[in-house]
Write a protein that holds these residues in place. Structure first.
Motif, PDB file in Angstrom:
ATOM      1  N   LEU A  64     -29.862  31.624  -3.578  1.00 49.18           N
ATOM      2  CA  LEU A  64     -28.877  32.460  -4.281  1.00 49.18           C
ATOM      3  C   LEU A  64     -27.828  33.010  -3.323  1.00 49.18           C
ATOM      4  O   LEU A  64     -26.645  33.078  -3.651  1.00 49.18           O
ATOM      5  CB  LEU A  64     -29.602  33.616  -4.983  1.00 49.18           C
ATOM      6  CG  LEU A  64     -30.297  33.238  -6.292  1.00 49.18           C
ATOM      7  CD1 LEU A  64     -31.295  34.316  -6.705  1.00 49.18           C
ATOM      8  CD2 LEU A  64     -29.282  32.999  -7.400  1.00 49.18           C
ATOM      9  N   LEU A  65     -28.272  33.382  -2.130  1.00 47.96           N
ATOM     10  CA  LEU A  65     -27.368  33.993  -1.152  1.00 47.96           C
ATOM     11  C   LEU A  65     -26.339  32.994  -0.620  1.00 47.96           C
ATOM     12  O   LEU A  65     -25.153  33.295  -0.517  1.00 47.96           O
ATOM     13  CB  LEU A  65     -28.225  34.534   0.003  1.00 47.96           C
ATOM     14  CG  LEU A  65     -27.584  35.457   1.015  1.00 47.96           C
ATOM     15  CD1 LEU A  65     -27.064  36.724   0.338  1.00 47.96           C
ATOM     16  CD2 LEU A  65     -28.615  35.853   2.081  1.00 47.96           C
ATOM     17  N   HIS A  66     -26.789  31.789  -0.307  1.00 50.95           N
ATOM     18  CA  HIS A  66     -25.915  30.797   0.336  1.00 50.95           C
ATOM     19  C   HIS A  66     -25.503  29.649  -0.601  1.00 50.95           C
ATOM     20  O   HIS A  66     -24.970  28.643  -0.145  1.00 50.95           O
ATOM     21  CB  HIS A  66     -26.613  30.206   1.564  1.00 50.95           C
ATOM     22  CG  HIS A  66     -27.064  31.245   2.554  1.00 50.95           C
ATOM     23  ND1 HIS A  66     -26.181  32.081   3.211  1.00 50.95           N
ATOM     24  CD2 HIS A  66     -28.306  31.607   2.970  1.00 50.95           C
ATOM     25  CE1 HIS A  66     -26.864  32.897   4.018  1.00 50.95           C
ATOM     26  NE2 HIS A  66     -28.149  32.636   3.878  1.00 50.95           N
ATOM     27  N   ASN A  67     -25.842  29.788  -1.881  1.00 53.92           N
ATOM     28  CA  ASN A  67     -25.536  28.749  -2.870  1.00 53.92           C
ATOM     29  C   ASN A  67     -26.045  27.382  -2.409  1.00 53.92           C
ATOM     30  O   ASN A  67     -25.315  26.404  -2.343  1.00 53.92           O
ATOM     31  CB  ASN A  67     -24.027  28.671  -3.128  1.00 53.92           C
ATOM     32  CG  ASN A  67     -23.738  27.959  -4.434  1.00 53.92           C
ATOM     33  OD1 ASN A  67     -24.411  28.202  -5.435  1.00 53.92           O
ATOM     34  ND2 ASN A  67     -22.762  27.039  -4.432  1.00 53.92           N
TER      35      ASN A  67
ATOM     36  N   GLY B 222     -31.263  41.544  -7.149  1.00 57.10           N
ATOM     37  CA  GLY B 222     -29.857  41.902  -6.947  1.00 57.10           C
ATOM     38  C   GLY B 222     -28.972  40.658  -6.982  1.00 57.10           C
ATOM     39  O   GLY B 222     -27.914  40.643  -7.640  1.00 57.10           O
ATOM     40  N   LEU B 223     -29.406  39.619  -6.302  1.00 53.63           N
ATOM     41  CA  LEU B 223     -28.614  38.386  -6.249  1.00 53.63           C
ATOM     42  C   LEU B 223     -28.555  37.691  -7.613  1.00 53.63           C
ATOM     43  O   LEU B 223     -27.542  37.121  -8.008  1.00 53.63           O
ATOM     44  CB  LEU B 223     -29.213  37.432  -5.208  1.00 53.63           C
ATOM     45  CG  LEU B 223     -29.022  37.856  -3.753  1.00 53.63           C
ATOM     46  CD1 LEU B 223     -30.008  37.147  -2.837  1.00 53.63           C
ATOM     47  CD2 LEU B 223     -27.582  37.569  -3.306  1.00 53.63           C
TER      48      LEU B 223
ATOM     49  N   GLU C 149     -40.071  43.660  -1.370  1.00 57.77           N
ATOM     50  CA  GLU C 149     -38.793  43.583  -0.649  1.00 57.77           C
ATOM     51  C   GLU C 149     -37.989  42.351  -1.100  1.00 57.77           C
ATOM     52  O   GLU C 149     -36.827  42.456  -1.490  1.00 57.77           O
ATOM     53  CB  GLU C 149     -39.163  43.420   0.823  1.00 57.77           C
ATOM     54  CG  GLU C 149     -38.186  43.863   1.871  1.00 57.77           C
ATOM     55  CD  GLU C 149     -38.876  43.656   3.227  1.00 57.77           C
ATOM     56  OE1 GLU C 149     -39.748  44.468   3.582  1.00 57.77           O
ATOM     57  OE2 GLU C 149     -38.556  42.653   3.900  1.00 57.77           O
ATOM     58  N   LEU C 150     -38.683  41.213  -1.102  1.00 52.45           N
ATOM     59  CA  LEU C 150     -37.982  39.977  -1.461  1.00 52.45           C
ATOM     60  C   LEU C 150     -37.619  39.945  -2.945  1.00 52.45           C
ATOM     61  O   LEU C 150     -36.529  39.495  -3.310  1.00 52.45           O
ATOM     62  CB  LEU C 150     -38.856  38.756  -1.122  1.00 52.45           C
ATOM     63  CG  LEU C 150     -38.857  38.352   0.346  1.00 52.45           C
ATOM     64  CD1 LEU C 150     -40.010  37.422   0.656  1.00 52.45           C
ATOM     65  CD2 LEU C 150     -37.534  37.677   0.715  1.00 52.45           C
ATOM     66  N   SER C 151     -38.510  40.414  -3.796  1.00 54.82           N
ATOM     67  CA  SER C 151     -38.185  40.350  -5.227  1.00 54.82           C
ATOM     68  C   SER C 151     -37.030  41.293  -5.554  1.00 54.82           C
ATOM     69  O   SER C 151     -36.200  40.990  -6.420  1.00 54.82           O
ATOM     70  CB  SER C 151     -39.397  40.556  -6.129  1.00 54.82           C
ATOM     71  OG  SER C 151     -39.949  41.782  -5.925  1.00 54.82           O
TER      72      SER C 151
ATOM     73  N   ASP D 226     -24.779  31.245 -15.325  1.00 48.33           N
ATOM     74  CA  ASP D 226     -23.858  30.384 -14.561  1.00 48.33           C
ATOM     75  C   ASP D 226     -24.626  29.531 -13.552  1.00 48.33           C
ATOM     76  O   ASP D 226     -24.196  28.443 -13.188  1.00 48.33           O
ATOM     77  CB  ASP D 226     -22.841  31.239 -13.776  1.00 48.33           C
ATOM     78  CG  ASP D 226     -21.941  32.012 -14.722  1.00 48.33           C
ATOM     79  OD1 ASP D 226     -21.546  31.434 -15.756  1.00 48.33           O
ATOM     80  OD2 ASP D 226     -21.659  33.196 -14.439  1.00 48.33           O
ATOM     81  N   VAL D 227     -25.734  30.107 -13.072  1.00 44.16           N
ATOM     82  CA  VAL D 227     -26.502  29.444 -12.004  1.00 44.16           C
ATOM     83  C   VAL D 227     -27.956  29.291 -12.455  1.00 44.16           C
ATOM     84  O   VAL D 227     -28.540  30.233 -12.986  1.00 44.16           O
ATOM     85  CB  VAL D 227     -26.452  30.291 -10.703  1.00 44.16           C
ATOM     86  CG1 VAL D 227     -27.286  29.665  -9.599  1.00 44.16           C
ATOM     87  CG2 VAL D 227     -25.005  30.489 -10.241  1.00 44.16           C
ATOM     88  N   ILE D 228     -28.492  28.088 -12.249  1.00 42.45           N
ATOM     89  CA  ILE D 228     -29.912  27.857 -12.551  1.00 42.45           C
ATOM     90  C   ILE D 228     -30.629  27.603 -11.227  1.00 42.45           C
ATOM     91  O   ILE D 228     -30.290  26.656 -10.516  1.00 42.45           O
ATOM     92  CB  ILE D 228     -30.101  26.633 -13.482  1.00 42.45           C
ATOM     93  CG1 ILE D 228     -29.433  26.881 -14.832  1.00 42.45           C
ATOM     94  CG2 ILE D 228     -31.587  26.307 -13.656  1.00 42.45           C
ATOM     95  CD1 ILE D 228     -29.361  25.663 -15.733  1.00 42.45           C
ATOM     96  N   VAL D 229     -31.566  28.477 -10.889  1.00 40.74           N
ATOM     97  CA  VAL D 229     -32.374  28.253  -9.675  1.00 40.74           C
ATOM     98  C   VAL D 229     -33.663  27.598 -10.149  1.00 40.74           C
ATOM     99  O   VAL D 229     -34.449  28.219 -10.873  1.00 40.74           O
ATOM    100  CB  VAL D 229     -32.690  29.577  -8.944  1.00 40.74           C
ATOM    101  CG1 VAL D 229     -33.473  29.295  -7.670  1.00 40.74           C
ATOM    102  CG2 VAL D 229     -31.406  30.323  -8.629  1.00 40.74           C
ATOM    103  N   PHE D 230     -33.851  26.329  -9.783  1.00 38.68           N
ATOM    104  CA  PHE D 230     -34.993  25.591 -10.294  1.00 38.68           C
ATOM    105  C   PHE D 230     -36.094  25.525  -9.251  1.00 38.68           C
ATOM    106  O   PHE D 230     -36.002  24.769  -8.289  1.00 38.68           O
ATOM    107  CB  PHE D 230     -34.588  24.175 -10.734  1.00 38.68           C
ATOM    108  CG  PHE D 230     -35.406  23.721 -11.905  1.00 38.68           C
ATOM    109  CD1 PHE D 230     -36.785  23.670 -11.810  1.00 38.68           C
ATOM    110  CD2 PHE D 230     -34.808  23.384 -13.107  1.00 38.68           C
ATOM    111  CE1 PHE D 230     -37.565  23.297 -12.901  1.00 38.68           C
ATOM    112  CE2 PHE D 230     -35.578  23.005 -14.199  1.00 38.68           C
ATOM    113  CZ  PHE D 230     -36.960  22.956 -14.095  1.00 38.68           C
TER     114      PHE D 230
END
Ligand code: 13P
Ligand code: SF4
Length: 318
Positions: free
Chosen positions: A288-291, A26-27, A19-21, A68-72
């Motif tokens: 990702l959802l709330h930046n 999507g995000l 579910e979470l993955s 554009d976005v790096i989630v570390f």
């Protein structure tokens, strides 16, 4: 059914993982994001990442990524390094409490004081440090390239911060005269030679591979000393069917996945970094959802720290 069977309470149900993955996927597409995970992260976080790796590999990926976005998914200093190397990208640290106690053992002010005692001596800064400390340093290093970085310097005398164990490991492999700050990783510091000797006695013939953040008497018992990514190579290329591991337990997840025919034994139960374990899949989704939580490094530290990191990245590989 559980996936993956990680210890220290980080167990997630397969249904929840799926579910979470899916949400994260999507995000990730919507935001043109790349998810990076350090090799010590929870297994399920490694499983959703685009790239897993050691500090050196992840900072290179961050520098070159078209996202554009790096989630570390790691600790604060890692996201800071990404923000320094990719200042026009949005860098997110999913859990803002993920710090590194070793990085906190030195401040820019303390380093400035130290530098006054040794004019002209270059400072090599392990990436496990704040941006402000990097900004006061001449060049950075990671556990994968520390010897090469020190050897690349023109001067014969070098000062290293903040890890005394990595510094002593380098000092034994160079003719340069080294001195160092007395910081350490509280996780690796707990590992004792007695525990390693006991594991060796229980598994005769199994090689022991250790991280250079371990104390010198532990490293003296190692058959090989590697960064976390170096350990994957050691496991993949070596003939040994049983390997004793001296680093944080998160490394076992991919070691086992990539080498199902081999056995990996953590030589001590103390090898858990709480900071590397606090990031959850919910944190990644919410980032990702709330930046959140955006990591920024301001000038003048930004430019000075970038110079130290870029000098490191320019050091030729073997
Ligand atoms: P590497 O992954 O670069 O070997 O570093 C280990 C570490 O302690 C990161 O915090
Ligand atoms: Fe810091 Fe040690 Fe944790 Fe790495 S394992 S983040 S050096 S405390």
């Amino acid at each position: 059914m559980l996936n993956p069977p990680v210890r220290c309470g980080t167990v997630i149900r397969m249904e929840r993982f799926k579910e979470l993955s899916a949400e994260i996927d999507g995000l990730r597409k919507k935001r043109n994001a790349v998810i990076l995970a350090h090799n010590y992260q929870r297994g399920e976080v490694q499983d959703v990442a685009d790239h897993c790796g050691d500090s050196l590999a992840l900072s290179q990926i961050a520098a070159e990524s078209p996202a554009d976005v790096i989630v570390f998914c790691g600790v604060h200093f890692m996201a800071e390094s990404a923000a320094i190397l990719a200042p026009r990208k949005t860098v997110l640290l999913p859990n803002p409490d993920a710090g590194c106690p070793m990085a906190d053992m030195i401040t820019a002010e303390k380093l400035r004081e130290k530098k006054k005692e040794m004019p002209g001596v270059p400072v090599v800064c392990y990436v496990n440090s704040s941006a402000d400390v990097k900004a006061e340093s001449d060049i950075c290093c990671t556990s994968a390239n520390a010897v090469r970085v020190v050897e690349s310097l023109a001067q014969d005398t070098v000062y290293m911060v903040p890890d005394m164990n990595l510094s002593q490991y380098v000092a034994a492999r160079t003719k340069k005269k080294l001195s160092w700050w007395k910081g350490f990783c509280p996780t690796h510091q707990l590992l004792t030679a007695k525990e390693v000797a006991a594991a060796k006695a229980q598994h005769p013939g199994a090689p022991f591979v250790a991280h250079p953040e371990c104390p010198p008497d532990v490293l003296a018992l190692a058959d090989d000393i590697r960064s976390t990514s170096g350990m994957y190579e050691f496991a993949r290329k070596g003939a040994a069917k049983t390997i004793l591991v001296g680093t944080e337990m998160g490394i076992l997840h991919r070691l086992k996945k990539e080498n199902p025919d081999k056995e990996f034994i953590l030589v001590s139960n103390c090898l858990i970094c709480p900071n590397m374990k606090i990031t959850t899949l919910e944190d990644v989704r919410d980032a990702l959802l709330h930046n959140r939580h955006v990591i920024r490094v301001e000038e003048p530290a930004l430019s000075r720290a970038r110079t130290a990191l870029e000098r490191m990245l320019a050091v030729p590989r073997d």
